[in-house]
Design a protein around this motif. Structure first.
Motif, PDB file in Angstrom:
ATOM      1  N   LEU A   1      64.743 -14.003 -44.646  1.00 54.96           N
ATOM      2  CA  LEU A   1      65.514 -12.787 -44.406  1.00 54.96           C
ATOM      3  C   LEU A   1      66.828 -13.194 -43.752  1.00 54.96           C
ATOM      4  O   LEU A   1      66.821 -13.950 -42.770  1.00 54.96           O
TER       5      LEU A   1
ATOM      6  N   GLN B   1      73.557 -14.970 -41.594  1.00 48.91           N
ATOM      7  CA  GLN B   1      72.798 -15.410 -40.412  1.00 48.91           C
ATOM      8  C   GLN B   1      71.300 -15.235 -40.700  1.00 48.91           C
ATOM      9  O   GLN B   1      70.886 -14.154 -41.170  1.00 48.91           O
ATOM     10  N   ILE B   2      70.529 -16.255 -40.433  1.00 43.95           N
ATOM     11  CA  ILE B   2      69.098 -16.185 -40.734  1.00 43.95           C
ATOM     12  C   ILE B   2      68.399 -15.302 -39.707  1.00 43.95           C
ATOM     13  O   ILE B   2      68.484 -15.555 -38.494  1.00 43.95           O
ATOM     14  N   ILE B   3      67.724 -14.269 -40.187  1.00 48.85           N
ATOM     15  CA  ILE B   3      66.961 -13.395 -39.288  1.00 48.85           C
ATOM     16  C   ILE B   3      65.602 -14.030 -39.041  1.00 48.85           C
ATOM     17  O   ILE B   3      65.171 -14.181 -37.897  1.00 48.85           O
ATOM     18  N   GLU B   4      64.948 -14.429 -40.106  1.00 53.71           N
ATOM     19  CA  GLU B   4      63.608 -14.999 -39.972  1.00 53.71           C
ATOM     20  C   GLU B   4      63.191 -15.633 -41.291  1.00 53.71           C
ATOM     21  O   GLU B   4      63.614 -15.191 -42.357  1.00 53.71           O
TER      22      GLU B   4
ATOM     23  N   LEU C   1      59.784 -15.931 -43.088  1.00 51.46           N
ATOM     24  CA  LEU C   1      58.372 -15.520 -43.024  1.00 51.46           C
ATOM     25  C   LEU C   1      57.507 -16.635 -43.589  1.00 51.46           C
ATOM     26  O   LEU C   1      57.654 -16.998 -44.767  1.00 51.46           O
TER      27      LEU C   1
ATOM     28  N   ILE D   1      59.766  -5.077 -42.077  1.00 50.55           N
ATOM     29  CA  ILE D   1      59.231  -6.244 -42.825  1.00 50.55           C
ATOM     30  C   ILE D   1      58.329  -7.080 -41.917  1.00 50.55           C
ATOM     31  O   ILE D   1      58.472  -8.290 -41.754  1.00 50.55           O
TER      32      ILE D   1
END
Lengths: 177, 261
Positions: free
Chosen positions: B122, B128-131, B133, B169
């Motif tokens: 994400l 910018q990388i949020i996460e 998974l 999410i």
């Protein structure tokens, strides 16, 4: 066949051997699937995941533990009562090592290398090394309370796991103060 | 009665060593010349600017493992584009790091989701990388396609069926009324972007100095090449010694001949 021709053939074969040995890239080694780790860590009934946002308040401490900024804005974890499980990644030399860490009451109770991608330093997967992290706590200086013996030839991977151990303990404090 | 031939006087190693000297010299001559030329060039690498000039030939990057393998996957996005090149992911020209080849990309109101077989990335529209998974946070263990028809939640096709995420999410629920997903299609990347991505993939590139040094030491041909260079060096020492020995012997014989006249 004269000697000269034999020497030439030997040279060509040597160069062919060198070519075949060049640029060998190792594959990803999955020692334990992350979902299996989470499942095992909560007796096969894992809780729903939660996320911790890496806020501006947390960033300096995380930076101090890792030596660099955390490369994402939020971190997923699984928590039940006083236990939390984290799947974290840190680069050993050039590729990320995926590690599963379970923290309970402020102490590491389980640390396992889940996926290893580097060509060297895979010895950190062994339990003789990872078991050293059990019972480790986070000191006020954001370091592990236990001394972790290194493995020669795997220094970068060892350091990466130490950083992740410290990070999991710090993150646990944030979700279970 | 036949005459017996007088026995030959044996002096030193004789013709067999001379033959070996000649054959080894001829066989290794190409290696010696290559080592000498690269050595001379390395000696003048500062004058010739070999330490900053980079190699342009694609086959050299291929040889060093720096030429991307596989095709470039390019997903056009409303404001940007997402590309995958040999394990590296790019938003526009910005490298997002090492990721496998995507299975699909979905654009939501506030983020972009990139599906890989066992993880989902994400990221914000700014890159910018949020996460990321992990597969522990995704149903099934093989994500085949991803889409976001409402631009607020994700729908994924997995080996266990279709699942829909919540708006954060965080959690997934089985999509009872499975729908046909309309995934984002790939398209050929513009030539300028492709060239920039390949340059970014290669990093700063390989300098001529590095190639010359690797040729000189044999490392260009891997560990066996290094051994060949070492053995050639030892052979050159032995050839020099045998060469000196035969020259001395020749000069001695020549002196004896001139004295006997």
């Amino acid at each position: 066949m004269n000697t000269f021709a034999q020497i030439r053939i030997a040279l060509v074969l040597s160069l062919a051997l060198a070519y075949s040995a060049f640029g060998d890239t190792p594959d990803e080694d999955v020692y334990l699937a992350p979902d299996a780790f989470i499942s095992e860590s909560f007796d096969d009934s894992p809780p729903k995941p939660s996320v911790l946002w890496v806020t501006n308040e947390l960033k300096p401490q995380i930076q101090k533990i890792l030596g660099h900024d955390y490369p994402a804005l939020r971190i997923r974890y699984w928590a039940q009562q006083s236990r939390s499980a984290w799947i974290l990644e840190e680069i050993g030399k050039v590729k990320p090592i995926t590690v599963g860490i379970v923290v309970e009451d402020g102490k590491i109770v389980r640390l396992k290398v889940l996926i290893y991608r580097e060509s060297h330093g895979w010895e950190v997967k062994h339990s003789f090394f990872t078991d050293q992290f059990i019972e480790a706590e986070l000191t006020e200086k954001l370091r592990l309370s236990k001394n972790i013996d290194g493995i020669s030839g795997a220094t970068l991977s060892v350091n990466a796991l130490k950083r992740l151990g410290g990070l999991a303990l710090y993150l646990h404090q944030q979700v279970q103060p | 009665m036949s005459k017996r031939r007088p026995a030959k006087k044996r002096r030193g190693p004789g013709r067999a060593l001379l033959r070996l000297h000649r054959r080894v010299g001829v066989a290794l001559s190409a290696i010696f010349i290559a080592i000498c030329i690269t050595g001379i060039l390395l000696n003048h690498s500062d004058d010739l600017d070999f330490q900053s000039r980079t190699v342009q030939a694609d086959w050299v990057y291929d040889w060093y493992g720096l030429e991307p393998a596989g095709e470039l996957l390019h997903y056009p996005l409303p404001q940007n584009s997402l590309s995958s090149l040999d394990g590296q992911l790019f938003l526009g020209e910005k490298s997002l790091g090492h990721f496998p080849a995507p299975r699909g990309v979905a654009v939501l109101e506030n983020l972009i989701a990139v599906a890989f077989p066992r993880s989902i990335l994400l990221l914000t529209h700014q890159g910018q990388i949020i996460e990321t998974l992990p597969d522990a946070a995704i149903p099934g263990n093989d994500t085949r396609q991803i889409a976001s028809p409402d631009q607020r939640t994700l729908i994924i096709d997995t080996n266990l069926g279709q699942f829909r995420s919540d708006e954060a999410i965080l959690d997934w629920s089985a999509n009872e009324s499975a729908i046909a997903l309309a995934p984002l299609e790939t398209s050929p990347a513009p030539a300028a972007l492709k060239a920039k991505l390949i340059r970014s993939f290669r990093g700063e590139g390989i300098t001529w100095g590095r190639v010359l040094l690797d040729l000189h030491t044999g490392r260009f041909f891997g560990s066996a090449g290094k051994w060949i260079a070492d053995l050639s060096g030892i052979a050159l020492i032995l050839l020099t010694l045998t060469g000196v020995y035969y020259t001395m012997r020749y000069l001695k014989k020549a002196r004896e001949r001139s004295l006997s006249r």
